[in-house]
Design a protein around this motif. Sequence first.
Motif, PDB file in Angstrom:
ATOM      1  N   ARG A   1       0.818  -1.221   0.000  1.00 32.02           N
ATOM      2  CA  ARG A   1       0.000   0.000   0.000  1.00 32.02           C
ATOM      3  C   ARG A   1       0.843   1.258   0.000  1.00 32.02           C
ATOM      4  O   ARG A   1       0.358   2.331  -0.351  1.00 32.02           O
ATOM      5  CB  ARG A   1      -0.929   0.007   1.217  1.00 32.02           C
ATOM      6  CG  ARG A   1      -1.899  -1.163   1.273  1.00 32.02           C
ATOM      7  CD  ARG A   1      -2.867  -1.020   2.431  1.00 32.02           C
ATOM      8  NE  ARG A   1      -2.183  -0.816   3.683  1.00 32.02           N
ATOM      9  CZ  ARG A   1      -2.668  -0.080   4.692  1.00 32.02           C
ATOM     10  NH1 ARG A   1      -3.824   0.533   4.575  1.00 32.02           N
ATOM     11  NH2 ARG A   1      -1.982   0.041   5.814  1.00 32.02           N
ATOM     12  N   ARG A   2       2.097   1.128   0.411  1.00 36.46           N
ATOM     13  CA  ARG A   2       2.966   2.305   0.495  1.00 36.46           C
ATOM     14  C   ARG A   2       4.319   1.984  -0.108  1.00 36.46           C
ATOM     15  O   ARG A   2       4.975   1.004   0.271  1.00 36.46           O
ATOM     16  CB  ARG A   2       3.129   2.727   1.967  1.00 36.46           C
ATOM     17  CG  ARG A   2       1.843   3.243   2.589  1.00 36.46           C
ATOM     18  CD  ARG A   2       1.953   3.357   4.099  1.00 36.46           C
ATOM     19  NE  ARG A   2       3.136   4.103   4.530  1.00 36.46           N
ATOM     20  CZ  ARG A   2       3.511   4.188   5.811  1.00 36.46           C
ATOM     21  NH1 ARG A   2       2.792   3.579   6.749  1.00 36.46           N
ATOM     22  NH2 ARG A   2       4.577   4.891   6.141  1.00 36.46           N
ATOM     23  N   ALA A   3       4.736   2.809  -1.048  1.00 36.20           N
ATOM     24  CA  ALA A   3       5.972   2.555  -1.782  1.00 36.20           C
ATOM     25  C   ALA A   3       7.181   2.486  -0.855  1.00 36.20           C
ATOM     26  O   ALA A   3       8.088   1.677  -1.065  1.00 36.20           O
ATOM     27  CB  ALA A   3       6.179   3.643  -2.836  1.00 36.20           C
ATOM     28  N   GLU A   4       7.195   3.312   0.202  1.00 32.21           N
ATOM     29  CA  GLU A   4       8.359   3.332   1.080  1.00 32.21           C
ATOM     30  C   GLU A   4       8.478   2.028   1.876  1.00 32.21           C
ATOM     31  O   GLU A   4       9.583   1.578   2.191  1.00 32.21           O
ATOM     32  CB  GLU A   4       8.324   4.531   2.030  1.00 32.21           C
ATOM     33  CG  GLU A   4       7.232   4.510   3.087  1.00 32.21           C
ATOM     34  CD  GLU A   4       5.938   5.152   2.624  1.00 32.21           C
ATOM     35  OE1 GLU A   4       5.128   5.532   3.484  1.00 32.21           O
ATOM     36  OE2 GLU A   4       5.747   5.261   1.401  1.00 32.21           O
ATOM     37  N   LEU A   5       7.336   1.402   2.189  1.00 33.64           N
ATOM     38  CA  LEU A   5       7.375   0.131   2.901  1.00 33.64           C
ATOM     39  C   LEU A   5       7.901  -0.974   1.993  1.00 33.64           C
ATOM     40  O   LEU A   5       8.714  -1.802   2.405  1.00 33.64           O
ATOM     41  CB  LEU A   5       5.990  -0.235   3.432  1.00 33.64           C
ATOM     42  CG  LEU A   5       5.419   0.644   4.537  1.00 33.64           C
ATOM     43  CD1 LEU A   5       4.103   0.072   5.038  1.00 33.64           C
ATOM     44  CD2 LEU A   5       6.403   0.786   5.697  1.00 33.64           C
ATOM     45  N   ALA A   6       7.425  -0.998   0.751  1.00 31.29           N
ATOM     46  CA  ALA A   6       7.896  -1.996  -0.211  1.00 31.29           C
ATOM     47  C   ALA A   6       9.397  -1.849  -0.437  1.00 31.29           C
ATOM     48  O   ALA A   6      10.134  -2.849  -0.516  1.00 31.29           O
ATOM     49  CB  ALA A   6       7.136  -1.853  -1.525  1.00 31.29           C
TER      50      ALA A   6
ATOM     51  N   LEU B   1      12.447  -4.628   0.439  1.00 30.51           N
ATOM     52  CA  LEU B   1      13.431  -5.012  -0.565  1.00 30.51           C
ATOM     53  C   LEU B   1      14.849  -4.779  -0.050  1.00 30.51           C
ATOM     54  O   LEU B   1      15.739  -5.622  -0.220  1.00 30.51           O
ATOM     55  CB  LEU B   1      13.205  -4.219  -1.852  1.00 30.51           C
ATOM     56  CG  LEU B   1      14.195  -4.481  -2.993  1.00 30.51           C
ATOM     57  CD1 LEU B   1      14.206  -5.948  -3.373  1.00 30.51           C
ATOM     58  CD2 LEU B   1      13.851  -3.612  -4.207  1.00 30.51           C
ATOM     59  N   GLN B   2      15.065  -3.656   0.604  1.00 28.92           N
ATOM     60  CA  GLN B   2      16.384  -3.346   1.150  1.00 28.92           C
ATOM     61  C   GLN B   2      16.769  -4.344   2.240  1.00 28.92           C
ATOM     62  O   GLN B   2      17.934  -4.760   2.333  1.00 28.92           O
ATOM     63  CB  GLN B   2      16.407  -1.922   1.711  1.00 28.92           C
ATOM     64  CG  GLN B   2      17.746  -1.492   2.283  1.00 28.92           C
ATOM     65  CD  GLN B   2      18.870  -1.535   1.250  1.00 28.92           C
ATOM     66  OE1 GLN B   2      18.644  -1.453   0.052  1.00 28.92           O
ATOM     67  NE2 GLN B   2      20.097  -1.688   1.728  1.00 28.92           N
TER      68      GLN B   2
ATOM     69  N   MET C   1      12.647  -9.531  10.390  1.00 29.81           N
ATOM     70  CA  MET C   1      11.457 -10.026  11.075  1.00 29.81           C
ATOM     71  C   MET C   1      10.919  -8.997  12.079  1.00 29.81           C
ATOM     72  O   MET C   1       9.712  -8.812  12.218  1.00 29.81           O
ATOM     73  CB  MET C   1      11.771 -11.335  11.794  1.00 29.81           C
ATOM     74  CG  MET C   1      12.005 -12.525  10.870  1.00 29.81           C
ATOM     75  SD  MET C   1      10.520 -12.979   9.912  1.00 29.81           S
ATOM     76  CE  MET C   1      10.906 -12.280   8.314  1.00 29.81           C
ATOM     77  N   GLN C   2      11.815  -8.320  12.766  1.00 31.18           N
ATOM     78  CA  GLN C   2      11.381  -7.305  13.732  1.00 31.18           C
ATOM     79  C   GLN C   2      10.673  -6.153  13.024  1.00 31.18           C
ATOM     80  O   GLN C   2       9.659  -5.648  13.511  1.00 31.18           O
ATOM     81  CB  GLN C   2      12.579  -6.793  14.532  1.00 31.18           C
ATOM     82  CG  GLN C   2      13.139  -7.812  15.507  1.00 31.18           C
ATOM     83  CD  GLN C   2      14.365  -7.320  16.245  1.00 31.18           C
ATOM     84  OE1 GLN C   2      15.066  -6.406  15.774  1.00 31.18           O
ATOM     85  NE2 GLN C   2      14.661  -7.907  17.390  1.00 31.18           N
ATOM     86  N   GLN C   3      11.207  -5.761  11.881  1.00 25.75           N
ATOM     87  CA  GLN C   3      10.570  -4.688  11.123  1.00 25.75           C
ATOM     88  C   GLN C   3       9.229  -5.144  10.558  1.00 25.75           C
ATOM     89  O   GLN C   3       8.282  -4.352  10.475  1.00 25.75           O
ATOM     90  CB  GLN C   3      11.494  -4.210  10.002  1.00 25.75           C
ATOM     91  CG  GLN C   3      12.714  -3.450  10.480  1.00 25.75           C
ATOM     92  CD  GLN C   3      12.355  -2.232  11.311  1.00 25.75           C
ATOM     93  OE1 GLN C   3      11.377  -1.527  11.030  1.00 25.75           O
ATOM     94  NE2 GLN C   3      13.135  -1.978  12.350  1.00 25.75           N
ATOM     95  N   ALA C   4       9.136  -6.410  10.165  1.00 31.29           N
ATOM     96  CA  ALA C   4       7.856  -6.943   9.684  1.00 31.29           C
ATOM     97  C   ALA C   4       6.803  -6.853  10.780  1.00 31.29           C
ATOM     98  O   ALA C   4       5.655  -6.462  10.535  1.00 31.29           O
ATOM     99  CB  ALA C   4       8.028  -8.397   9.227  1.00 31.29           C
ATOM    100  N   ALA C   5       7.198  -7.195  12.010  1.00 27.09           N
ATOM    101  CA  ALA C   5       6.270  -7.099  13.142  1.00 27.09           C
ATOM    102  C   ALA C   5       5.879  -5.646  13.403  1.00 27.09           C
ATOM    103  O   ALA C   5       4.709  -5.347  13.673  1.00 27.09           O
ATOM    104  CB  ALA C   5       6.905  -7.708  14.393  1.00 27.09           C
ATOM    105  N   ASN C   6       6.837  -4.742  13.303  1.00 27.08           N
ATOM    106  CA  ASN C   6       6.542  -3.323  13.507  1.00 27.08           C
ATOM    107  C   ASN C   6       5.561  -2.812  12.459  1.00 27.08           C
ATOM    108  O   ASN C   6       4.649  -2.034  12.771  1.00 27.08           O
ATOM    109  CB  ASN C   6       7.829  -2.497  13.456  1.00 27.08           C
ATOM    110  CG  ASN C   6       8.690  -2.681  14.690  1.00 27.08           C
ATOM    111  OD1 ASN C   6       8.195  -3.083  15.739  1.00 27.08           O
ATOM    112  ND2 ASN C   6       9.976  -2.414  14.570  1.00 27.08           N
ATOM    113  N   ARG C   7       5.751  -3.252  11.211  1.00 26.08           N
ATOM    114  CA  ARG C   7       4.839  -2.810  10.152  1.00 26.08           C
ATOM    115  C   ARG C   7       3.428  -3.326  10.380  1.00 26.08           C
ATOM    116  O   ARG C   7       2.445  -2.640  10.067  1.00 26.08           O
ATOM    117  CB  ARG C   7       5.385  -3.249   8.784  1.00 26.08           C
ATOM    118  CG  ARG C   7       6.622  -2.476   8.339  1.00 26.08           C
ATOM    119  CD  ARG C   7       7.031  -2.822   6.923  1.00 26.08           C
ATOM    120  NE  ARG C   7       7.671  -4.113   6.805  1.00 26.08           N
ATOM    121  CZ  ARG C   7       8.984  -4.322   6.858  1.00 26.08           C
ATOM    122  NH1 ARG C   7       9.805  -3.296   7.055  1.00 26.08           N
ATOM    123  NH2 ARG C   7       9.489  -5.531   6.711  1.00 26.08           N
TER     124      ARG C   7
END
Length: 254
Positions: free
Chosen positions: A192-197, A201-202, A227-233
Amino acid sequence: MDKPQSPALAESAFTAGTLGQRVAVALRKKIQDDGLAVGTRLPSEQAMATHFQVSRNIVREAIALLKQEGVLDTRKGSGAFVSRLPAPAADALTAASIESLLNVIEVRQGLEGETAALAALRRTPAQLLELERALLRIETAVANGQDGVAEDFHFHLLIAQATGNSAWARLVEMFATPIRSAVQVTRANEARRAELAAQVLQEHRQILAAITDGSPENARAAAIEHMQQAANRVRQADREFWQGDGGALARQIV
């Protein structure tokens, strides 16, 4: 926040993430359940530390997280105040599904960290080439408007195979259904948000770079961070997402 929780109750309230993130989840729920109005001053850090049976530093971390979400505001010398009511999940079933999603991510954190570290030590040149191709397939799928779930799962499966221990790959395959379901939810939110995608990728690139460099410490750290960032998102996804496609996908998690 009248009575301190018992250790068992406090532990059951915290489902995934760092202790500060868990307290933030519990505090957000407490604000919702108590129906605190905007402008309400929260108890002191010490009172909340006693209530949640954690240190004041952990409470400060939780407050900082909720401040980033816009739920709380802090005033020097006065404390923390409710600045916006937390957006509730669409329903109880969706809330339970989000908890299950975070639990899957928590388990994956250990799994991905260890397989990435071992892959950095044992991968072959041919396996590195396959990983590079897999990452390119993720990029291509996303660029073509696809969800990239199959490509994402395959990338992480290849990492497990690169450990040289078939048991790791079998373990990933054993949990393929919940992992794929979890990836489907997280990628739907990120799309939904380009910066998240771009962030996802990074994170994948950093994992591959560490494996390529043969650095188990960096590979483990990069995989855990992913994984931690995935949980935060997931925690930061808005009410609109959970009331729409996000909630529908989350309820498919077993």
